[in-house]
Scaffold this motif. Structure first.
Motif, PDB file in Angstrom:
ATOM      1  N   ARG A   1      11.754  -4.057  12.572  1.00  0.00           N
ATOM      2  CA  ARG A   1      12.119  -3.726  11.192  1.00  0.00           C
ATOM      3  C   ARG A   1      12.998  -4.819  10.590  1.00  0.00           C
ATOM      4  O   ARG A   1      12.827  -5.192   9.428  1.00  0.00           O
ATOM      5  CB  ARG A   1      12.830  -2.370  11.159  1.00  0.00           C
ATOM      6  CG  ARG A   1      13.171  -1.903   9.756  1.00  0.00           C
ATOM      7  CD  ARG A   1      13.722  -0.479   9.751  1.00  0.00           C
ATOM      8  NE  ARG A   1      14.054  -0.076   8.397  1.00  0.00           N
ATOM      9  CZ  ARG A   1      13.190   0.405   7.521  1.00  0.00           C
ATOM     10  NH1 ARG A   1      11.919   0.555   7.871  1.00  0.00           N
ATOM     11  NH2 ARG A   1      13.559   0.739   6.301  1.00  0.00           N
TER      12      ARG A   1
ATOM     13  N   VAL B   1       3.102  -9.217   2.918  1.00  0.00           N
ATOM     14  CA  VAL B   1       3.028  -7.767   3.084  1.00  0.00           C
ATOM     15  C   VAL B   1       2.608  -7.143   1.755  1.00  0.00           C
ATOM     16  O   VAL B   1       2.498  -7.829   0.741  1.00  0.00           O
ATOM     17  CB  VAL B   1       4.380  -7.166   3.539  1.00  0.00           C
ATOM     18  CG1 VAL B   1       4.828  -7.784   4.860  1.00  0.00           C
ATOM     19  CG2 VAL B   1       5.450  -7.362   2.468  1.00  0.00           C
TER      20      VAL B   1
ATOM     21  N   THR C   1       4.778  -1.812   1.293  1.00  0.00           N
ATOM     22  CA  THR C   1       5.674  -2.152   2.404  1.00  0.00           C
ATOM     23  C   THR C   1       7.037  -2.580   1.875  1.00  0.00           C
ATOM     24  O   THR C   1       8.077  -2.211   2.426  1.00  0.00           O
ATOM     25  CB  THR C   1       5.069  -3.267   3.268  1.00  0.00           C
ATOM     26  OG1 THR C   1       3.855  -2.790   3.857  1.00  0.00           O
ATOM     27  CG2 THR C   1       6.034  -3.701   4.369  1.00  0.00           C
TER      28      THR C   1
ATOM     29  N   ARG D   1       9.168   0.296   1.247  1.00  0.00           N
ATOM     30  CA  ARG D   1       9.637   1.010   2.442  1.00  0.00           C
ATOM     31  C   ARG D   1      10.956   0.422   2.937  1.00  0.00           C
ATOM     32  O   ARG D   1      11.702   1.079   3.660  1.00  0.00           O
ATOM     33  CB  ARG D   1       8.590   0.950   3.564  1.00  0.00           C
ATOM     34  CG  ARG D   1       7.407   1.857   3.344  1.00  0.00           C
ATOM     35  CD  ARG D   1       6.754   2.242   4.662  1.00  0.00           C
ATOM     36  NE  ARG D   1       6.210   1.096   5.367  1.00  0.00           N
ATOM     37  CZ  ARG D   1       4.945   0.690   5.270  1.00  0.00           C
ATOM     38  NH1 ARG D   1       4.103   1.329   4.464  1.00  0.00           N
ATOM     39  NH2 ARG D   1       4.508  -0.351   5.947  1.00  0.00           N
TER      40      ARG D   1
END
Length: 220
Positions: A25, A59, A63, A66
């Motif tokens: 992450r 991405v 995304t 997020r």
């Protein structure tokens, strides 16, 4: 991940990740932040779009959201973790230490990290301080930091921040010093700065110490 992004990640990550999922992450967040900062440098903050940031990082726009709620969060996240770090640092300071010394150390740690990586941190600090929407978001983070420090100071001093002004006043003074040093350190237009943040914070706390420690050295 580019070598530049890896350098960025090492420069601004103050706490080690503890799991593979967290590391993955962090890598995506770092790529997004790196892409955003590159675009902001090229086009300016207002002109760069979330779509462009996501495309540059490889991405989807979905995304991006997020990881970040907005463009502002991409930049401010660069410094956002400092609040938790400062509270954790305060919890480790010796119980009998003068309050001014404890808070000076707490604020010095993230500022020293900024100074150690000035080539990466300085442009971001300048962008935050000179962009109204970013500055507003950064001040929101500082308000959260203030509450966390006030709670920790309340525990340290045996005072309830809900009924006693001293913990919140002391936290506010420490963060005022933090903010003043960031502004002084980042003043000017060039890539270099004349004074190290840790030297400036020492100067600031020399002014604050009498109020923080009081006649008996017990705090404000």
């Amino acid at each position: 991940m580019s070598s530049r992004a890896r350098r960025y990640h090492r420069a601004v990550t103050l706490r080690p990740e503890t799991s593979l999922a967290q590391r993955k992450r962090q890598l995506v967040a770092t790529e997004l932040t790196e892409a955003a900062l590159q675009l902001f440098a090229l086009k300016g903050f207002d002109a760069a779009t979330v779509d462009e940031i996501a495309t540059r990082a490889g991405v989807s726009k979905r995304t991006f959201f997020r990881y970040f709620a907005s463009k502002e969060d991409v930049v401010v996240q660069f410094l956002a973790g400092m609040g938790a770090d400062m509270r954790a640092s305060l919890a480790t300071r010796p119980a009998g230490e003068p309050l001014s010394e404890a808070l000076r150390h707490v604020v010095s740690v993230p500022l020293a990290a900024c100074g150690d990586h000035a080539e990466r941190v300085l442009p971001v600090v300048r962008l935050i301080l000179r962009t109204p929407s970013l500055l507003a978001r950064f001040l929101e983070h500082q308000a959260e930091w203030r509450e966390g420090l006030a709670e920790e100071l309340g525990a340290r001093l045996g005072l309830d921040p809900a009924t006693d002004l001293r913990p919140r006043l002391a936290a506010s003074m420490a963060l005022a010093a933090f903010d003043a040093v960031l502004r002084r350190w980042s003043a000017g237009e060039g890539p270099q700065v004349g004074e190290a943040p840790e030297a400036l914070i020492g100067e600031a706390f020399a002014v604050l110490a009498p109020a923080l420690d009081g006649p008996a050295g017990t705090g404000p």
